[in-house]
Design a protein around this motif. Structure first.
Motif, PDB file in Angstrom:
ATOM      1  N   MET A  27       0.824  -1.215   0.000  1.00 22.81           N
ATOM      2  CA  MET A  27       0.000   0.000   0.000  1.00 22.81           C
ATOM      3  C   MET A  27       0.858   1.265   0.000  1.00 22.81           C
ATOM      4  SD  MET A  27      -1.333   0.122   3.973  1.00 22.81           S
ATOM      5  CE  MET A  27      -1.032  -1.571   4.491  1.00 22.81           C
ATOM      6  N   TYR A  31       1.065   5.272  -2.176  1.00 17.89           N
ATOM      7  CA  TYR A  31       1.167   6.506  -1.395  1.00 17.89           C
ATOM      8  C   TYR A  31       2.329   7.356  -1.878  1.00 17.89           C
ATOM      9  CZ  TYR A  31       2.490   9.520   2.510  1.00 17.89           C
ATOM     10  OH  TYR A  31       2.854  10.596   3.270  1.00 17.89           O
ATOM     11  N   VAL A  75      -4.245  -3.121   4.089  1.00 19.72           N
ATOM     12  CA  VAL A  75      -5.129  -2.053   4.548  1.00 19.72           C
ATOM     13  C   VAL A  75      -6.048  -2.545   5.656  1.00 19.72           C
ATOM     14  CG1 VAL A  75      -7.017  -0.535   3.880  1.00 19.72           C
ATOM     15  CG2 VAL A  75      -5.030  -0.769   2.392  1.00 19.72           C
ATOM     16  N   GLU A  76      -6.496  -3.782   5.574  1.00 19.83           N
ATOM     17  CA  GLU A  76      -7.374  -4.328   6.618  1.00 19.83           C
ATOM     18  C   GLU A  76      -6.706  -4.251   7.994  1.00 19.83           C
ATOM     19  OE1 GLU A  76     -10.394  -5.609   8.693  1.00 19.83           O
ATOM     20  OE2 GLU A  76     -10.514  -5.148   6.544  1.00 19.83           O
ATOM     21  N   ILE A  78      -4.574  -1.914   8.933  1.00 19.67           N
ATOM     22  CA  ILE A  78      -4.635  -0.515   9.345  1.00 19.67           C
ATOM     23  C   ILE A  78      -5.991  -0.196   9.960  1.00 19.67           C
ATOM     24  CG2 ILE A  78      -4.537   1.889   8.539  1.00 19.67           C
ATOM     25  CD1 ILE A  78      -1.851   0.554   8.559  1.00 19.67           C
ATOM     26  N   ARG A  79      -7.052  -0.801   9.405  1.00 25.21           N
ATOM     27  CA  ARG A  79      -8.390  -0.565   9.951  1.00 25.21           C
ATOM     28  C   ARG A  79      -8.526  -1.087  11.378  1.00 25.21           C
ATOM     29  NH1 ARG A  79     -10.526  -3.063   4.750  1.00 25.21           N
ATOM     30  NH2 ARG A  79     -10.544  -1.357   3.225  1.00 25.21           N
ATOM     31  N   TYR A 130      -1.886   8.452   6.934  1.00 25.07           N
ATOM     32  CA  TYR A 130      -3.298   8.217   7.284  1.00 25.07           C
ATOM     33  C   TYR A 130      -4.217   9.155   6.503  1.00 25.07           C
ATOM     34  CZ  TYR A 130      -3.491   4.702  10.994  1.00 25.07           C
ATOM     35  OH  TYR A 130      -3.487   3.509  11.691  1.00 25.07           O
ATOM     36  N   LEU A 133      -4.689   7.607   3.126  1.00 26.64           N
ATOM     37  CA  LEU A 133      -5.558   6.431   3.156  1.00 26.64           C
ATOM     38  C   LEU A 133      -7.027   6.839   3.315  1.00 26.64           C
ATOM     39  CD1 LEU A 133      -3.470   4.054   5.483  1.00 26.64           C
ATOM     40  CD2 LEU A 133      -3.664   3.949   2.985  1.00 26.64           C
ATOM     41  N   LEU A 138      -9.764   4.273   1.778  1.00 25.63           N
ATOM     42  CA  LEU A 138      -9.246   2.965   2.193  1.00 25.63           C
ATOM     43  C   LEU A 138      -9.472   2.704   3.676  1.00 25.63           C
ATOM     44  CD1 LEU A 138      -5.902   3.052   0.161  1.00 25.63           C
ATOM     45  CD2 LEU A 138      -7.993   1.796  -0.391  1.00 25.63           C
ATOM     46  N   ILE A 139      -9.636   3.757   4.457  1.00 22.36           N
ATOM     47  CA  ILE A 139     -10.003   3.619   5.870  1.00 22.36           C
ATOM     48  C   ILE A 139     -11.204   4.523   6.135  1.00 22.36           C
ATOM     49  CG2 ILE A 139      -7.708   2.966   6.699  1.00 22.36           C
ATOM     50  CD1 ILE A 139      -7.222   5.862   7.483  1.00 22.36           C
TER      51      ILE A 139
END
Length: 366
Positions: A27, A31, A75-76, A78-79, A130, A133, A138-139
């Motif tokens: 990811m 960025y 990404v999951e 990060i969530r 952040y 994202l 993504l979040i």
């Protein structure tokens, strides 16, 4: 014509960034691509180091990610990071252990500590990530923005006074007070050292700008030189007669030195006839400053730059001029550094206003 040194430095940083991206989650590649047009390679490289540290923290310190390889984060994950995880990360940055691989395959552990500024900079890198994202959807929320950054306490800015400036230049010129271990090489380096110290104190250039100078960047008919600022922008700065004399004296000597291949254009050379490094310049300044200004610790090229800025502001009172010459993109950066001098000016102004005659002597002072 762009300065080859700065082009090479940019290429080296871009190459290192590409290497470091292979050590980061996938990811991160998108960025860095999204901020490429807005940031320098050095900024992106700093962000990459900071993000690697963050993912390593998640792997080492957060139970739900325990032992997870940095490159495996998605990404999951990060969530699943909570505000409390990020708050603990801000505290973690104050002191953590970094493992480094040695040439013999062994792993060495090193304690790393950060003070307020270091913590704030590293956390700012995470906030920027952040923010990206969240903007990309993504979040669902930008929880990094909810964690307060550490408050920066004001520190006294260390500068050299007039007598210390004179002593450091005299010491570089004659070397008489240097320890015998330094005197051995002093005749070889004194003209170079005097020229560099004069440049810092007389123009306020950055250390990166100094080491990047080439011989043909100087025009002594105009007493001017070209310097490459942050971001690769070239500007012309001017030399006082005193600084120009020190540089001409050195360059007369420099043109008779055969530099190693690839370093022929460099203005300032090391004893090994290579372009001098920033570390070598820092050590040179420390060597002279420790004797010329023993009560002021940690004098660096940046402190010499601050000394120039202080002197210029005292002479002119023009904060915009100081910002322009120092290459600050935001005058508020300059104002923050020199606010104490403005306070001194206001104190002096108050004393210049006399409302009554001297109550003791009964007459108005001349």
């Amino acid at each position: 014509m762009p300065n080859d040194y700065h082009e090479q430095a940019q290429r080296a940083r871009t190459k290192r960034l590409r290497e470091l991206q292979r050590e980061l989650p996938d990811m991160c590649a998108d960025y860095f691509m999204s901020i490429e047009q807005l940031t320098s390679p050095l900024t992106r490289l700093s962000y990459a180091y900071d993000l690697k540290l963050f993912f390593q923290y998640l792997s080492d310190e957060v139970a739900k990610f325990s032992g997870k390889p940095v490159t495996a984060f998605v990404v999951e994950d990060i969530r699943q990071v909570t505000k409390q995880d990020l708050e603990r990360y801000a505290r973690y940055l104050a002191l953590y252990v970094k493992n480094e691989s040695l040439d013999d395959g062994q792993i060495a552990s090193k304690e790393i500590s950060n003070h307020e500024f270091g913590i704030k900079r590293k956390y700012a890198s995470l906030r920027a990530f952040y923010k990206y994202l969240f903007a990309e959807g993504l979040i669902e929320s930008n929880i990094a923005a909810l964690v307060p950054l550490p408050k920066l306490h004001e520190h006294a800015i260390i500068r050299l006074d007039v007598d210390e400036v004179a002593r450091i230049l005299d010491l570089a010129e004659n070397g008489q007070a240097l320890p015998k271990t330094y005197q051995k090489y002093h005749n070889v380096t004194k003209k170079r050292d005097l020229a560099m110290l004069s440049l810092f104190l007389g123009t306020g250039i950055r250390i990166s700008e100094c080491v990047g100078l080439n011989i043909d960047d100087f025009d002594f008919e105009q007493n001017a030189f070209v310097v490459t600022r942050k971001g690769g922008k070239e500007v012309i700065l001017y030399l006082s007669d005193e600084v120009a004399a020190a540089l001409k004296d050195y360059l007369d000597e420099r043109r008779n030195i055969e530099a190693l291949p690839g370093h022929e254009d460099a203005c300032f050379l090391s004893i090994q006839r290579r372009r001098i490094t920033q570390r070598a310049v820092e050590n040179m300044v420390k060597k002279y400053a420790s004797i010329a200004a023993p009560l002021k610790k940690k004098i660096s090229p940046h402190k010499l730059r601050s000394t120039f800025g202080t002197n210029l502001y005292r002479e002119t009172g023009d904060i915009y001029l100081v910002a322009d010459v120092l290459g600050h993109s935001d005058v508020n950066t300059t104002r923050k550094h020199y606010a104490a001098i403005a306070e001194d000016h206001r104190r002096i102004a108050a004393q210049k206003t006399i409302l009554r005659e001297d109550p003791v002597h009964g007459d108005h002072p001349d």
